[in-house]
Write a protein that holds these residues in place. Structure first.
Motif, PDB file in Angstrom:
ATOM      1  N   ARG A 171       0.836  -1.200   0.000  1.00  0.00           N
ATOM      2  CA  ARG A 171       0.000   0.000   0.000  1.00  0.00           C
ATOM      3  C   ARG A 171       0.875   1.256   0.000  1.00  0.00           C
ATOM      4  NH1 ARG A 171      -5.550   0.233   3.051  1.00  0.00           N
ATOM      5  NH2 ARG A 171      -5.864  -1.316   1.441  1.00  0.00           N
ATOM      6  N   ARG A 172       1.986   1.223   0.765  1.00  0.00           N
ATOM      7  CA  ARG A 172       2.895   2.364   0.765  1.00  0.00           C
ATOM      8  C   ARG A 172       3.502   2.578  -0.617  1.00  0.00           C
ATOM      9  NH1 ARG A 172       5.948   0.124   4.780  1.00  0.00           N
ATOM     10  NH2 ARG A 172       4.603  -0.019   6.563  1.00  0.00           N
ATOM     11  N   LYS A 173       3.836   1.483  -1.307  1.00  0.00           N
ATOM     12  CA  LYS A 173       4.400   1.592  -2.650  1.00  0.00           C
ATOM     13  C   LYS A 173       3.384   2.213  -3.608  1.00  0.00           C
ATOM     14  CE  LYS A 173       7.550  -2.327  -2.362  1.00  0.00           C
ATOM     15  NZ  LYS A 173       7.785  -3.703  -2.837  1.00  0.00           N
ATOM     16  N   GLN A 174       2.118   1.818  -3.494  1.00  0.00           N
ATOM     17  CA  GLN A 174       1.081   2.350  -4.377  1.00  0.00           C
ATOM     18  C   GLN A 174       0.831   3.821  -4.076  1.00  0.00           C
ATOM     19  OE1 GLN A 174      -2.334  -0.112  -3.846  1.00  0.00           O
ATOM     20  NE2 GLN A 174      -1.522  -1.793  -5.077  1.00  0.00           N
ATOM     21  N   GLY A 175       0.938   4.218  -2.817  1.00  0.00           N
ATOM     22  CA  GLY A 175       0.686   5.593  -2.429  1.00  0.00           C
ATOM     23  C   GLY A 175       1.771   6.541  -2.897  1.00  0.00           C
TER      24      GLY A 175
END
Length: 78
Positions: A72-76
């Motif tokens: 999720r951090r990578k997508q954000g």
């Protein structure tokens, strides 16, 4: 007065009147106070059992959540 408050008061009065009608008709048993009725069972055997999670299971869940948060951090950041 607010309309919703008036409606709530009317609903309360209707519930009281329906209970009084049921008592007069003899269709409802009279309760004398709060709590469970006499004769009901309140034992530990009837209570739902708690599930126990093994250390390995907790570790698997922890690793899966860490992976999910990293994704999720990578997508954000994109």
């Amino acid at each position: 007065m607010e309309v919703s408050r008036i409606i709530n008061e009317i609903d309360g009065q209707i519930a009281k009147l329906q209970q009084a009608r049921a008592l007069l008709a003899g269709t409802v048993a009279v309760r004398t106070g709060p709590g469970r009725p006499k004769g009901s069972k309140n034992t530990a055997a009837s209570a739902p059992r708690k599930r126990k999670l093994s250390a390995a299971g907790r570790k698997r869940i922890s690793e899966a959540m860490k992976k999910r948060w990293a994704d999720r951090r990578k997508q954000g950041s994109k």
